[in-house]
Design a protein around this motif. Structure first.
Motif, PDB file in Angstrom:
ATOM      1  N   SER A  97       0.819  -1.219   0.000  1.00 34.84           N
ATOM      2  CA  SER A  97       0.000   0.000   0.000  1.00 34.84           C
ATOM      3  C   SER A  97       0.848   1.262   0.000  1.00 34.84           C
ATOM      4  O   SER A  97       2.075   1.218  -0.085  1.00 34.84           O
ATOM      5  N   SER A  98       0.166   2.373   0.157  1.00 37.22           N
ATOM      6  CA  SER A  98       0.782   3.699   0.028  1.00 37.22           C
ATOM      7  C   SER A  98       1.786   4.038   1.124  1.00 37.22           C
ATOM      8  O   SER A  98       2.360   5.122   1.104  1.00 37.22           O
ATOM      9  N   ASP A  99       2.031   3.154   2.055  1.00 34.08           N
ATOM     10  CA  ASP A  99       3.075   3.411   3.048  1.00 34.08           C
ATOM     11  C   ASP A  99       4.450   2.947   2.574  1.00 34.08           C
ATOM     12  O   ASP A  99       5.447   3.200   3.249  1.00 34.08           O
ATOM     13  N   MET A 100       4.517   2.279   1.424  1.00 35.90           N
ATOM     14  CA  MET A 100       5.805   1.840   0.893  1.00 35.90           C
ATOM     15  C   MET A 100       6.367   2.916  -0.036  1.00 35.90           C
ATOM     16  O   MET A 100       5.811   3.205  -1.078  1.00 35.90           O
ATOM     17  N   ARG A 101       7.468   3.481   0.385  1.00 34.05           N
ATOM     18  CA  ARG A 101       8.129   4.520  -0.414  1.00 34.05           C
ATOM     19  C   ARG A 101       8.867   3.863  -1.579  1.00 34.05           C
ATOM     20  O   ARG A 101       9.446   2.792  -1.446  1.00 34.05           O
ATOM     21  N   VAL A 102       8.849   4.517  -2.729  1.00 30.48           N
ATOM     22  CA  VAL A 102       9.576   4.071  -3.912  1.00 30.48           C
ATOM     23  C   VAL A 102      10.602   5.142  -4.257  1.00 30.48           C
ATOM     24  O   VAL A 102      10.319   6.337  -4.167  1.00 30.48           O
ATOM     25  N   HIS A 103      11.794   4.699  -4.643  1.00 31.98           N
ATOM     26  CA  HIS A 103      12.846   5.636  -5.064  1.00 31.98           C
ATOM     27  C   HIS A 103      13.276   5.300  -6.480  1.00 31.98           C
ATOM     28  O   HIS A 103      13.398   4.130  -6.851  1.00 31.98           O
ATOM     29  N   ILE A 104      13.496   6.348  -7.259  1.00 28.66           N
ATOM     30  CA  ILE A 104      13.997   6.202  -8.623  1.00 28.66           C
ATOM     31  C   ILE A 104      15.359   6.902  -8.682  1.00 28.66           C
ATOM     32  O   ILE A 104      15.432   8.128  -8.801  1.00 28.66           O
ATOM     33  N   PRO A 105      16.449   6.151  -8.550  1.00 28.10           N
ATOM     34  CA  PRO A 105      17.778   6.763  -8.512  1.00 28.10           C
ATOM     35  C   PRO A 105      18.092   7.634  -9.731  1.00 28.10           C
ATOM     36  O   PRO A 105      18.766   8.655  -9.602  1.00 28.10           O
ATOM     37  N   GLU A 106      17.584   7.261 -10.920  1.00 31.74           N
ATOM     38  CA  GLU A 106      17.909   7.997 -12.143  1.00 31.74           C
ATOM     39  C   GLU A 106      17.429   9.441 -12.126  1.00 31.74           C
ATOM     40  O   GLU A 106      18.005  10.297 -12.796  1.00 31.74           O
ATOM     41  N   ASN A 107      16.369   9.739 -11.382  1.00 33.79           N
ATOM     42  CA  ASN A 107      15.874  11.123 -11.374  1.00 33.79           C
ATOM     43  C   ASN A 107      15.655  11.691  -9.966  1.00 33.79           C
ATOM     44  O   ASN A 107      15.084  12.765  -9.829  1.00 33.79           O
ATOM     45  N   THR A 108      16.051  10.979  -8.938  1.00 38.84           N
ATOM     46  CA  THR A 108      16.017  11.364  -7.511  1.00 38.84           C
ATOM     47  C   THR A 108      14.648  11.307  -6.852  1.00 38.84           C
ATOM     48  O   THR A 108      14.544  11.588  -5.660  1.00 38.84           O
ATOM     49  N   LEU A 109      13.585  10.954  -7.555  1.00 38.33           N
ATOM     50  CA  LEU A 109      12.254  10.966  -6.960  1.00 38.33           C
ATOM     51  C   LEU A 109      12.119   9.923  -5.850  1.00 38.33           C
ATOM     52  O   LEU A 109      12.502   8.773  -6.014  1.00 38.33           O
ATOM     53  N   TYR A 110      11.566  10.367  -4.721  1.00 43.42           N
ATOM     54  CA  TYR A 110      11.089   9.494  -3.658  1.00 43.42           C
ATOM     55  C   TYR A 110       9.599   9.777  -3.560  1.00 43.42           C
ATOM     56  O   TYR A 110       9.193  10.928  -3.417  1.00 43.42           O
ATOM     57  N   THR A 111       8.779   8.732  -3.638  1.00 48.31           N
ATOM     58  CA  THR A 111       7.337   8.940  -3.658  1.00 48.31           C
ATOM     59  C   THR A 111       6.614   7.756  -3.036  1.00 48.31           C
ATOM     60  O   THR A 111       7.220   6.703  -2.795  1.00 48.31           O
ATOM     61  N   TYR A 112       5.333   7.934  -2.797  1.00 48.61           N
ATOM     62  CA  TYR A 112       4.496   6.903  -2.194  1.00 48.61           C
ATOM     63  C   TYR A 112       3.318   6.610  -3.133  1.00 48.61           C
ATOM     64  O   TYR A 112       2.286   7.271  -3.044  1.00 48.61           O
ATOM     65  N   PRO A 113       3.447   5.623  -4.010  1.00 51.42           N
ATOM     66  CA  PRO A 113       2.304   5.277  -4.870  1.00 51.42           C
ATOM     67  C   PRO A 113       1.132   4.791  -4.011  1.00 51.42           C
ATOM     68  O   PRO A 113       1.328   4.265  -2.914  1.00 51.42           O
ATOM     69  N   ASP A 114      -0.084   4.947  -4.525  1.00 48.64           N
ATOM     70  CA  ASP A 114      -1.246   4.466  -3.786  1.00 48.64           C
ATOM     71  C   ASP A 114      -1.178   2.962  -3.560  1.00 48.64           C
ATOM     72  O   ASP A 114      -1.542   2.461  -2.498  1.00 48.64           O
ATOM     73  N   LEU A 115      -0.723   2.249  -4.548  1.00 50.28           N
ATOM     74  CA  LEU A 115      -0.599   0.794  -4.462  1.00 50.28           C
ATOM     75  C   LEU A 115       0.475   0.380  -5.453  1.00 50.28           C
ATOM     76  O   LEU A 115       0.636   1.020  -6.499  1.00 50.28           O
ATOM     77  N   LEU A 116       1.207  -0.668  -5.124  1.00 48.06           N
ATOM     78  CA  LEU A 116       2.199  -1.175  -6.067  1.00 48.06           C
ATOM     79  C   LEU A 116       2.248  -2.683  -5.987  1.00 48.06           C
ATOM     80  O   LEU A 116       1.805  -3.283  -5.008  1.00 48.06           O
ATOM     81  N   ILE A 117       2.780  -3.257  -7.035  1.00 47.53           N
ATOM     82  CA  ILE A 117       2.989  -4.700  -7.093  1.00 47.53           C
ATOM     83  C   ILE A 117       4.464  -4.914  -7.379  1.00 47.53           C
ATOM     84  O   ILE A 117       5.036  -4.290  -8.275  1.00 47.53           O
ATOM     85  N   VAL A 118       5.073  -5.779  -6.608  1.00 48.94           N
ATOM     86  CA  VAL A 118       6.467  -6.151  -6.849  1.00 48.94           C
ATOM     87  C   VAL A 118       6.487  -7.656  -7.089  1.00 48.94           C
ATOM     88  O   VAL A 118       5.872  -8.422  -6.351  1.00 48.94           O
ATOM     89  N   CYS A 119       7.161  -8.063  -8.153  1.00 52.34           N
ATOM     90  CA  CYS A 119       7.265  -9.479  -8.498  1.00 52.34           C
ATOM     91  C   CYS A 119       8.709  -9.918  -8.318  1.00 52.34           C
ATOM     92  O   CYS A 119       9.638  -9.185  -8.651  1.00 52.34           O
ATOM     93  N   GLY A 120       8.886 -11.117  -7.810  1.00 56.56           N
ATOM     94  CA  GLY A 120      10.229 -11.584  -7.513  1.00 56.56           C
ATOM     95  C   GLY A 120      10.708 -11.001  -6.197  1.00 56.56           C
ATOM     96  O   GLY A 120       9.916 -10.576  -5.346  1.00 56.56           O
ATOM     97  N   LYS A 121      12.010 -10.937  -6.041  1.00 58.95           N
ATOM     98  CA  LYS A 121      12.598 -10.457  -4.782  1.00 58.95           C
ATOM     99  C   LYS A 121      12.579  -8.927  -4.723  1.00 58.95           C
ATOM    100  O   LYS A 121      13.105  -8.270  -5.627  1.00 58.95           O
ATOM    101  N   PRO A 122      11.984  -8.357  -3.664  1.00 66.94           N
ATOM    102  CA  PRO A 122      12.021  -6.900  -3.515  1.00 66.94           C
ATOM    103  C   PRO A 122      13.451  -6.400  -3.319  1.00 66.94           C
ATOM    104  O   PRO A 122      14.249  -7.032  -2.621  1.00 66.94           O
ATOM    105  N   GLU A 123      13.775  -5.285  -3.977  1.00 65.11           N
ATOM    106  CA  GLU A 123      15.084  -4.655  -3.822  1.00 65.11           C
ATOM    107  C   GLU A 123      14.879  -3.333  -3.086  1.00 65.11           C
ATOM    108  O   GLU A 123      14.010  -2.540  -3.449  1.00 65.11           O
ATOM    109  N   PHE A 124      15.689  -3.113  -2.049  1.00 62.72           N
ATOM    110  CA  PHE A 124      15.540  -1.932  -1.216  1.00 62.72           C
ATOM    111  C   PHE A 124      16.763  -1.030  -1.294  1.00 62.72           C
ATOM    112  O   PHE A 124      17.865  -1.479  -1.599  1.00 62.72           O
ATOM    113  N   LEU A 125      16.549   0.234  -0.975  1.00 63.43           N
ATOM    114  CA  LEU A 125      17.623   1.219  -0.976  1.00 63.43           C
ATOM    115  C   LEU A 125      18.688   0.885   0.055  1.00 63.43           C
ATOM    116  O   LEU A 125      19.877   1.040  -0.195  1.00 63.43           O
ATOM    117  N   ASP A 126      18.241   0.435   1.232  1.00 57.19           N
ATOM    118  CA  ASP A 126      19.179   0.140   2.328  1.00 57.19           C
ATOM    119  C   ASP A 126      18.535  -0.829   3.306  1.00 57.19           C
ATOM    120  O   ASP A 126      17.458  -1.366   3.040  1.00 57.19           O
TER     121      ASP A 126
END
Length: 192
Positions: free
Chosen positions: A66-95
Motif C-alpha cells: 500500500s501507500s506506506d511503501m516509499r519508492v525511489h527512482i535513482p535515475e531522477n532522484t524521486l522518492y514517492t508513495y504510490p497508492d498501491l504497487l505490485i512487486v514481483c520476484g525479490k524486492p530490492e531496497f535502498l538500504d
C-alpha cells in the motif's frame, strides 16, 4: 520585491527527516513536498484495489503493497508513495531500513483533484525511469474511469486496457488480473 530562497535538501537529509516524521513527504531534486490527505472515494477505491489485488496474488511470486511503501527512482532522484504497487520476484531496497523499494513491477495511482494532473503527467514520466516497471494503472476518484499503460518490449508506453463505464473491466496484464469497475468503485459515494 525580494526573492525567497527555497531550502534544498540532500537525499540523505530527506530520508533522515522522513523516517522521523509523523506525515509523508515526497522528494524531488532537492525539494521536499508534503503530501495531503485523501478524500473518502480515493481511500475507498484504494482499499477495494488492495483487497482484490492482494487476494489475487496470495501464494504467487508477486505481492502488493500500500501507500506506506516509499519508492525511489535513482535515475531522477524521486522518492514517492504510490497508492498501491505490485512487486514481483525479490524486492530490492535502498538500504537495510527496508522502507524504500527500488523495483516495483506495477504502480497504481488513484487520481485526486489535487494530484491528478501530476500523476498523469510528470509523475508518469518520472516513473518511466524505473527499469522494473511494466504497467502503470490510473483510476479516477471523481468519475468512473481507469486506464492501464503498458511498456512494450521496445520501451514505448501505450494504453493496453481502459474502461469508462461501470460495466467495464480493466486488465493488469503483468499479473493476469481482470478488474471489474463495479469492484473498483464498490461502496463509493455518488460514482455508481
Amino acid at each position: 520585491m525580494t526573492a525567497v530562497a527555497i531550502k534544498m535538501y540532500t537525499q540523505e537529509e530527506y530520508l533522515e527527516l522522513e523516517r522521523a516524521a509523523e506525515y509523508k513527504s515526497e522528494y524531488y531534486r532537492g525539494e521536499i513536498f508534503a503530501m495531503s490527505g485523501a478524500r473518502f472515494n480515493h481511500n475507498r477505491i484504494k482499499e477495494n484495489l488492495s483487497i482484490e489485488i492482494g487476494g489475487f496474488l496470495k501464494g504467487k511470486n508477486c505481492e502488493s503493497l500500500s501507500s506506506d511503501m516509499r519508492v525511489h527512482i535513482p535515475e531522477n532522484t524521486l522518492y514517492t508513495y504510490p497508492d498501491l504497487l505490485i512487486v514481483c520476484g525479490k524486492p530490492e531496497f535502498l538500504d537495510d531500513h527496508l522502507d524504500t523499494l527500488l523495483n516495483p513491477s506495477v504502480i497504481v495511482e488513484v487520481l485526486s483533484p489535487s494530484t491528478g494532473s501530476y500523476d498523469q503527467g510528470k509523475k508518469f514520466y518520472l516513473y518511466q525511469s524505473l527499469k522494473s516497471l511494466t504497467e502503470y494503472v490510473l483510476v479516477d476518484s471523481q468519475q468512473v474511469g481507469a486506464q492501464v499503460y503498458r511498456k512494450s518490449d521496445d520501451g514505448v508506453w501505450f494504453v493496453s486496457s481502459a474502461a469508462y463505464d461501470i460495466g467495464g473491466t480493466i486488465k493488469i496484464g503483468h499479473i493476469g488480473l481482470a478488474l471489474q469497475m463495479t469492484t473498483i468503485y464498490g461502496q463509493t459515494i455518488s460514482l455508481m
